[in-house]
Design a protein around this motif. Structure first.
Motif, PDB file in Angstrom:
ATOM      1  N   UNK A 175       3.490   9.835   4.152  1.00 39.11           N
ATOM      2  CA  UNK A 175       3.004   9.816   2.763  1.00 39.11           C
ATOM      3  C   UNK A 175       1.632  10.476   2.604  1.00 39.11           C
ATOM      4  N   UNK A 176       1.081  10.949   3.716  1.00 36.68           N
ATOM      5  CA  UNK A 176      -0.198  11.653   3.735  1.00 36.68           C
ATOM      6  C   UNK A 176      -1.330  10.810   3.137  1.00 36.68           C
ATOM      7  N   UNK A 233      -8.935  -1.328   2.291  1.00 40.73           N
ATOM      8  CA  UNK A 233      -8.382  -2.244   3.287  1.00 40.73           C
ATOM      9  C   UNK A 233      -7.495  -1.526   4.301  1.00 40.73           C
ATOM     10  N   UNK A 234      -6.514  -0.753   3.834  1.00 41.02           N
ATOM     11  CA  UNK A 234      -5.551  -0.115   4.739  1.00 41.02           C
ATOM     12  C   UNK A 234      -5.929   1.306   5.143  1.00 41.02           C
ATOM     13  N   UNK A 235      -6.694   1.985   4.302  1.00 40.69           N
ATOM     14  CA  UNK A 235      -7.122   3.336   4.629  1.00 40.69           C
ATOM     15  C   UNK A 235      -8.359   3.360   5.511  1.00 40.69           C
ATOM     16  N   UNK A 290       0.843  -1.205   0.000  1.00 41.47           N
ATOM     17  CA  UNK A 290       0.000   0.000   0.000  1.00 41.47           C
ATOM     18  C   UNK A 290       0.871   1.244   0.000  1.00 41.47           C
ATOM     19  N   UNK A 291       1.847   1.280   0.885  1.00 39.73           N
ATOM     20  CA  UNK A 291       2.698   2.461   1.002  1.00 39.73           C
ATOM     21  C   UNK A 291       3.618   2.638  -0.200  1.00 39.73           C
ATOM     22  N   UNK A 292       3.948   1.561  -0.875  1.00 41.24           N
ATOM     23  CA  UNK A 292       4.697   1.672  -2.131  1.00 41.24           C
ATOM     24  C   UNK A 292       3.773   2.169  -3.245  1.00 41.24           C
TER      25      UNK A 292
END
Length: 190
Positions: free
Chosen positions: A75-76, A115-117, A17-19
């Motif tokens: 990463x905002x 999912x992650x947000x 996700x962060x990538x």
């Protein structure tokens, strides 16, 4: 001709996700073209004998309560620990694998955000159906989708991947969301 980068990822991976949220900027800054290649992380781990980083309780606690929130702030992007982790992403990964490559980034980013947000469980059929839509969700059960996901996963393994996210440029591996700045530097100096 622009440089080509392959991005191997699974929605279940928080570092994928962060990538993923960094890739549009990477393309913009370098002129490179990223191809999103969904894999099934559980299948990759099983095939190569790797284990999820959650087997150590202190690492798990650090990852979810400190590292991921800190990186999301940096990463905002939103971060909400999912209702269920890990969840079974086989259906969504198959659906992504069946889509044309040009359609994968936008839908993948939407799924990562859910999912992650937002913390929604994409392993629940009704959540996956709503996120994917009936037509795309139907693709996940077709043999072509199953084969495509197996092929992407096998391809990642054959190229040296041992987890997600894995980015590969000119057969060089950049593993993790925190290696994108190194990939950017290498692209700009080539």
């Amino acid at each position: 001709m622009s440089e080509k980068i392959d991005f191997y990822y699974d929605i279940v991976s928080p570092y994928s996700y962060l990538a993923a949220v960094q890739l549009a900027e990477l393309e913009k800054k370098t002129g490179a073209e990223v191809t999103w290649r969904p894999i099934f992380l559980g299948g990759l781990f099983k095939e190569i004998g790797n284990k999820a980083p959650l087997s150590l309780e202190s690492k798990k606690r650090y990852m979810f309560s400190e590292d991921l929130p800190r990186l999301a702030r940096y990463y905002q992007v939103p971060y909400t620990f999912p209702e269920v982790f890990p969840t079974n992403t086989l259906k969504v990964q198959r659906a992504l694998a069946a889509l044309p490559a040009t359609e994968r980034p936008a839908l993948s980013l939407q799924l990562f955000d859910l999912y992650w947000g937002q913390g929604q469980d994409l392993g629940q059929p009704e959540v996956a159906l709503e996120a994917l839509g009936t037509k795309i969700a139907g693709l996940a059960d077709e043999e072509v989708a199953k084969t495509a996901l197996k092929d992407f996963t096998a391809e990642a393994i054959s190229r040296g991947a041992f987890g997600a996210p894995t980015l590969i440029w000119k057969d060089k591996i950049y593993f993790g969301s925190d290696r994108i700045h190194l990939l950017e530097a290498d692209l700009l100096s080539s």
